[in-house]
Scaffold this active site. Structure first.
Site, PDB file in Angstrom:
ATOM      1  CE  LYS A  82      -4.069  -2.054   2.160  1.00  0.00           C
ATOM      2  NZ  LYS A  82      -5.016  -2.033   3.305  1.00  0.00           N
ATOM      3  CE  LYS A 128     -10.535 -15.058  -2.466  1.00  0.00           C
ATOM      4  NZ  LYS A 128      -9.838 -14.933  -1.168  1.00  0.00           N
ATOM      5  CE  LYS A 151     -13.775  -4.697  -1.376  1.00  0.00           C
ATOM      6  NZ  LYS A 151     -13.336  -5.882  -0.638  1.00  0.00           N
TER       7      LYS A 151
END
Length: 325
Positions: free
Chosen positions: A111, A192, A195
């Site tokens: 991140k 996988k 979203k």
């Protein structure tokens, strides 16, 4: 009875993969553990996001989990920011954590690359996560592979604190939340379902329009053969659809293969679409009942009171062990 704790960030929308792979497993475990579930809204502000709508997303998340089978009578459900002892304990734990171990956290590395001017909160949030866990004498923490390292950090901090100040914290164990079926992307079944996928046609969200869900399944990637057989390596698309169908109906792969032994892909896809739409429709009906009622507020108010009793007792014990007035 052992205690289980789960934290849920109020960002994004729950996918069919989340439901089959994790939430259904949580619903099964709620009879096995004394369960605490909290909305990790403090964790949601560690990275820049100007469109948080935390209050709205918190209510929506709780409504979806209730609609998916999470029983408020079997779980203590609360909002993290409503319990000040999480951040209070975090400071004690930060003072017993090291810069080096925090800088090695995989999620921080990933991140921080995306956000050059990352916040101190992004760096220290694994310690807040440790506080979330240790406040409640948690025995087990269901986590995905990306969060397992954080539970291991909580274990290290707990052991370090116990050795320094005497037995204070239960040392938690990570339990892989992927115990349920792994649902793959409908367009790229080698990945996988997520979203954040670039192609949203491969992702089914539980609040998607039912017609859109049906179209996504009918357009799902398959192969040039016509036999409905579970073979993830050579037939990932069909195998993924078999997993979805079997998981929702609680059938085995062998039962599904036998059921559709003489069917073509079109017939099979329609059956999968019908099953998913029926299941999601049921969830959406319950979601609409919860989101338009005052039940969520009552659940969270009760959860706040109960969680603060546990958290305050542990926080005061830590203060006393460290030697504060």
């Amino acid at each position: 009875m052992k205690r289980m704790l789960t934290g849920l960030q109020p960002t994004g929308v729950i996918t069919l993969g989340n439901y089959i792979g994790a939430i259904k497993e949580m619903a099964k475990r709620q009879d096995e553990y004394e369960s605490f579930i909290f909305v990790a809204d403090l964790h949601a502000i560690t990275v820049p996001n100007m469109d948080l709508n935390l209050k709205e997303k918190t209510r929506s998340l709780i409504a979806l989990y209730l609609a998916c089978g999470i029983d408020p009578n079997k779980n203590t459900i609360f909002v993290q920011s409503e319990n000040e002892y999480h951040t209070n304990l975090s400071w004690f734990l930060e003072c017993n954590s090291y810069f080096g171990e925090l800088s090695r956290m995989h999620q921080f590395k990933e991140k921080s690359k995306k956000n050059e001017n990352f916040t101190a909160g992004l760096f220290t949030y694994p310690v807040l996560m440790a506080a979330d866990i240790l406040l409640y004498d948690t025995d087990v923490v269901p986590v995905g592979i990306d969060q397992k390292q954080h539970v291991e950090l909580a274990r290290d901090i707990a052991i370090r604190f116990n050795n320094k100040y005497g037995e204070t914290f239960v040392v938690p164990e990570p339990v892989m939340s992927g115990a349920g079926a792994k649902i793959m992307d409908l367009i790229d079944p080698t990945k996988k379902m997520s979203k954040s996928s670039e192609n949203q046609n491969g992702v089914i969200r539980l609040l998607d329009d039912l017609d859109v869900i049906r179209k996504k399944i009918m357009r799902a990637t398959t192969d040039s053969e016509m036999n409905i057989k579970y073979d993830p390596e050579n037939k990932p698309g069909i195998s993924n659809l078999i997993t979805i169908y079997a998981s929702i109906l609680n059938k085995t792969v062998e039962e599904v293969e036998k059921e559709f032994i003489d069917s073509n892909y079109g017939t099979f896809k329609k059956a999968v679409a019908d099953t998913v739409v029926q299941e999601v429709s049921r969830i959406q009906d319950k979601y609409n009942e919860y989101i338009n009622s005052d039940l969520i507020d009552k659940i969270l108010e009760e959860g706040k009171k109960k969680s603060r009793i546990f958290a305050k007792a542990k926080y005061e014990a830590v203060k006393n062990k460290v030697g504060f007035y």
